[in-house]
Scaffold this motif. Structure first.
Motif, PDB file in Angstrom:
ATOM      1  N   SER A  28     -20.385 -14.194 -29.403  1.00 41.93           N
ATOM      2  CA  SER A  28     -21.428 -14.877 -28.958  1.00 41.93           C
ATOM      3  C   SER A  28     -22.032 -14.819 -27.573  1.00 41.93           C
ATOM      4  O   SER A  28     -23.240 -15.228 -27.432  1.00 41.93           O
ATOM      5  N   GLY A  29     -21.287 -14.004 -26.798  1.00 47.32           N
ATOM      6  CA  GLY A  29     -21.790 -13.865 -25.321  1.00 47.32           C
ATOM      7  C   GLY A  29     -21.381 -14.916 -24.484  1.00 47.32           C
ATOM      8  O   GLY A  29     -21.343 -14.969 -23.290  1.00 47.32           O
ATOM      9  N   ASP A  30     -20.549 -15.958 -25.150  1.00 39.22           N
ATOM     10  CA  ASP A  30     -19.917 -16.945 -24.312  1.00 39.22           C
ATOM     11  C   ASP A  30     -18.625 -16.190 -23.559  1.00 39.22           C
ATOM     12  O   ASP A  30     -18.012 -15.404 -24.056  1.00 39.22           O
ATOM     13  N   VAL A  31     -18.482 -16.812 -22.344  1.00 39.32           N
ATOM     14  CA  VAL A  31     -17.155 -16.412 -21.332  1.00 39.32           C
ATOM     15  C   VAL A  31     -16.032 -17.527 -21.675  1.00 39.32           C
ATOM     16  O   VAL A  31     -16.476 -18.584 -21.478  1.00 39.32           O
ATOM     17  N   ILE A  32     -14.749 -16.703 -21.733  1.00 43.19           N
ATOM     18  CA  ILE A  32     -13.780 -17.711 -21.558  1.00 43.19           C
ATOM     19  C   ILE A  32     -13.034 -17.104 -20.361  1.00 43.19           C
ATOM     20  O   ILE A  32     -12.640 -15.734 -20.278  1.00 43.19           O
ATOM     21  N   THR A  33     -12.781 -18.246 -19.273  1.00 41.26           N
ATOM     22  CA  THR A  33     -11.940 -17.825 -18.164  1.00 41.26           C
ATOM     23  C   THR A  33     -10.800 -18.427 -18.213  1.00 41.26           C
ATOM     24  O   THR A  33     -10.173 -19.492 -18.588  1.00 41.26           O
ATOM     25  N   THR A  34      -9.766 -17.485 -18.118  1.00 42.41           N
ATOM     26  CA  THR A  34      -8.127 -17.959 -18.308  1.00 42.41           C
ATOM     27  C   THR A  34      -7.922 -18.026 -16.761  1.00 42.41           C
ATOM     28  O   THR A  34      -7.993 -17.138 -15.901  1.00 42.41           O
ATOM     29  N   PHE A  35      -7.257 -19.082 -16.303  1.00 42.20           N
ATOM     30  CA  PHE A  35      -6.827 -19.350 -14.819  1.00 42.20           C
ATOM     31  C   PHE A  35      -5.227 -19.392 -14.774  1.00 42.20           C
ATOM     32  O   PHE A  35      -4.699 -19.850 -15.823  1.00 42.20           O
ATOM     33  N   ASP A  36      -4.733 -18.861 -13.752  1.00 45.08           N
ATOM     34  CA  ASP A  36      -3.301 -18.967 -13.567  1.00 45.08           C
ATOM     35  C   ASP A  36      -3.192 -20.236 -12.399  1.00 45.08           C
ATOM     36  O   ASP A  36      -3.642 -19.764 -11.248  1.00 45.08           O
ATOM     37  N   ILE A  37      -2.488 -21.080 -12.790  1.00 45.08           N
ATOM     38  CA  ILE A  37      -2.677 -22.204 -11.901  1.00 45.08           C
ATOM     39  C   ILE A  37      -1.030 -22.003 -11.247  1.00 45.08           C
ATOM     40  O   ILE A  37      -0.169 -22.520 -11.896  1.00 45.08           O
ATOM     41  N   ARG A  38      -0.873 -21.604 -10.087  1.00 41.18           N
ATOM     42  CA  ARG A  38       0.579 -21.018  -9.663  1.00 41.18           C
ATOM     43  C   ARG A  38       1.001 -22.116  -8.820  1.00 41.18           C
ATOM     44  O   ARG A  38       0.559 -22.235  -7.631  1.00 41.18           O
ATOM     45  N   MET A  39       2.036 -22.801  -9.317  1.00 36.01           N
ATOM     46  CA  MET A  39       2.618 -23.846  -8.553  1.00 36.01           C
ATOM     47  C   MET A  39       3.675 -23.406  -7.453  1.00 36.01           C
ATOM     48  O   MET A  39       4.035 -23.978  -6.620  1.00 36.01           O
ATOM     49  N   LYS A  40       4.367 -22.396  -7.904  1.00 33.74           N
ATOM     50  CA  LYS A  40       5.567 -21.687  -7.198  1.00 33.74           C
ATOM     51  C   LYS A  40       5.385 -20.267  -6.496  1.00 33.74           C
ATOM     52  O   LYS A  40       4.717 -19.720  -7.531  1.00 33.74           O
ATOM     53  N   LEU A  41       6.109 -20.195  -5.681  1.00 33.17           N
ATOM     54  CA  LEU A  41       5.977 -18.639  -4.998  1.00 33.17           C
ATOM     55  C   LEU A  41       7.022 -18.055  -5.972  1.00 33.17           C
ATOM     56  O   LEU A  41       8.416 -18.200  -6.044  1.00 33.17           O
ATOM     57  N   PRO A  42       6.322 -17.070  -6.742  1.00 35.82           N
ATOM     58  CA  PRO A  42       7.265 -16.467  -7.818  1.00 35.82           C
ATOM     59  C   PRO A  42       8.413 -15.584  -7.107  1.00 35.82           C
ATOM     60  O   PRO A  42       8.391 -14.873  -6.174  1.00 35.82           O
ATOM     61  N   ASN A  43       9.663 -15.731  -7.548  1.00 36.96           N
ATOM     62  CA  ASN A  43      10.881 -15.021  -7.166  1.00 36.96           C
ATOM     63  C   ASN A  43      11.352 -15.526  -5.577  1.00 36.96           C
ATOM     64  O   ASN A  43      12.441 -14.908  -5.131  1.00 36.96           O
ATOM     65  N   ARG A  44      10.608 -16.623  -5.046  1.00 35.97           N
ATOM     66  CA  ARG A  44      10.946 -17.015  -3.789  1.00 35.97           C
ATOM     67  C   ARG A  44      11.332 -18.378  -3.539  1.00 35.97           C
ATOM     68  O   ARG A  44      11.731 -18.703  -2.419  1.00 35.97           O
ATOM     69  N   GLU A  45      11.196 -19.177  -4.668  1.00 32.73           N
ATOM     70  CA  GLU A  45      11.478 -20.492  -4.651  1.00 32.73           C
ATOM     71  C   GLU A  45      12.037 -20.773  -6.162  1.00 32.73           C
ATOM     72  O   GLU A  45      11.552 -20.214  -7.019  1.00 32.73           O
ATOM     73  N   PRO A  46      12.790 -21.934  -6.214  1.00 35.78           N
ATOM     74  CA  PRO A  46      13.029 -22.266  -7.496  1.00 35.78           C
ATOM     75  C   PRO A  46      11.762 -22.664  -8.597  1.00 35.78           C
ATOM     76  O   PRO A  46      10.852 -23.356  -7.842  1.00 35.78           O
ATOM     77  N   ALA A  47      11.888 -22.129  -9.611  1.00 32.96           N
ATOM     78  CA  ALA A  47      10.939 -22.492 -10.513  1.00 32.96           C
ATOM     79  C   ALA A  47      10.870 -24.095 -11.079  1.00 32.96           C
ATOM     80  O   ALA A  47      11.953 -24.598 -10.672  1.00 32.96           O
ATOM     81  N   VAL A  48       9.938 -24.591 -11.408  1.00 36.55           N
ATOM     82  CA  VAL A  48       9.810 -25.797 -12.016  1.00 36.55           C
ATOM     83  C   VAL A  48      10.835 -25.914 -13.226  1.00 36.55           C
ATOM     84  O   VAL A  48      10.570 -24.958 -14.151  1.00 36.55           O
ATOM     85  N   SER A  49      11.388 -26.918 -13.236  1.00 41.83           N
ATOM     86  CA  SER A  49      12.339 -27.195 -14.517  1.00 41.83           C
ATOM     87  C   SER A  49      11.493 -27.312 -15.729  1.00 41.83           C
ATOM     88  O   SER A  49      10.334 -27.664 -15.690  1.00 41.83           O
ATOM     89  N   GLN A  50      12.018 -26.934 -16.731  1.00 42.56           N
ATOM     90  CA  GLN A  50      11.626 -27.034 -18.225  1.00 42.56           C
ATOM     91  C   GLN A  50      11.089 -28.459 -18.482  1.00 42.56           C
ATOM     92  O   GLN A  50      10.029 -28.374 -18.895  1.00 42.56           O
ATOM     93  N   SER A  51      11.826 -29.359 -18.140  1.00 42.46           N
ATOM     94  CA  SER A  51      11.556 -30.635 -18.648  1.00 42.46           C
ATOM     95  C   SER A  51      10.577 -31.259 -17.827  1.00 42.46           C
ATOM     96  O   SER A  51       9.517 -31.813 -18.106  1.00 42.46           O
ATOM     97  N   ALA A  52      10.288 -31.018 -16.259  1.00 40.01           N
ATOM     98  CA  ALA A  52       9.184 -31.170 -15.455  1.00 40.01           C
ATOM     99  C   ALA A  52       7.754 -30.629 -15.958  1.00 40.01           C
ATOM    100  O   ALA A  52       6.933 -31.180 -15.987  1.00 40.01           O
ATOM    101  N   LEU A  53       7.870 -29.342 -16.318  1.00 35.23           N
ATOM    102  CA  LEU A  53       6.938 -28.511 -16.628  1.00 35.23           C
ATOM    103  C   LEU A  53       6.292 -29.100 -18.194  1.00 35.23           C
ATOM    104  O   LEU A  53       5.267 -28.992 -18.024  1.00 35.23           O
ATOM    105  N   HIS A  54       7.196 -29.361 -18.846  1.00 37.83           N
ATOM    106  CA  HIS A  54       6.859 -30.038 -20.184  1.00 37.83           C
ATOM    107  C   HIS A  54       5.840 -31.393 -20.076  1.00 37.83           C
ATOM    108  O   HIS A  54       5.019 -31.469 -20.557  1.00 37.83           O
TER     109      HIS A  54
END
Length: 160
Positions: A28-54
């Motif tokens: 249709s010509g419409d654009v879908i933008t996918t954002f990466d909302i990065r809360m943590k430094l990958p591989n450098r700090e603990p990830a968000v727990s699954q229960s908190a992320l849920h």
């Protein structure tokens, strides 16, 4: 098999922030933008727990879809498998700066949320016992204080 673009980002240099992961143009010509909302430094700090992320998923999706300005443009909000952030898909040709205030308001909402988690019942959710509101609030407050209130170009542009 060719790597998908999101697996070519240098995660050793990636900061926390609001990144445009991709833009797709529909027939249709419409654009879908996918954002990466990065809360943590990958591989450098603990990830968000699954229960908190849920819990963040339930609260953010509810807040975003009810937002008066942006709600009609929200397509999807969901956690990354690596538990370092979330994906947000929106209608429109957008940048991270366009939605910075929306992300600030979303994470402030979560950081200050009191009450029952929307959709967190056995009837409404596929894993209703996997929630942690106190940690979701803590992680959201940390993201607001350390990142969303101090955004620079580094928090909007993937490392080269």
């Amino acid at each position: 098999m060719k790597k998908i673009d999101s697996f070519t980002i240098d995660h050793t240099r990636l900061k926390r922030g609001i990144y445009v992961s991709r833009k797709d143009i529909l027939p249709s010509g419409d654009v879908i933008t996918t954002f990466d909302i990065r809360m943590k430094l990958p591989n450098r700090e603990p990830a968000v727990s699954q229960s908190a992320l849920h819990t963040i998923e339930h609260l953010a999706a509810t807040y975003l879809r009810n937002d008066e300005q942006w709600g009609a443009r929200i397509i999807y909000w969901g956690p990354m498998g690596c538990c370092t952030g979330n994906y947000l898909l929106m209608r429109g040709d957008l940048t991270g700066k366009d939605i910075a205030d929306l992300m600030l308001r979303t994470f402030e909402f979560i950081a200050n949320y009191e009450g029952d988690i929307p959709g967190a019942s056995e009837h409404d959710c596929g894993n209703y016992m996997l929630h942690n509101l106190p940690m979701a609030k803590w992680e959201s407050r940390k993201f607001v204080i350390e990142v969303l209130k101090h955004l620079t170009d580094e928090n909007f542009n993937y490392p080269e």
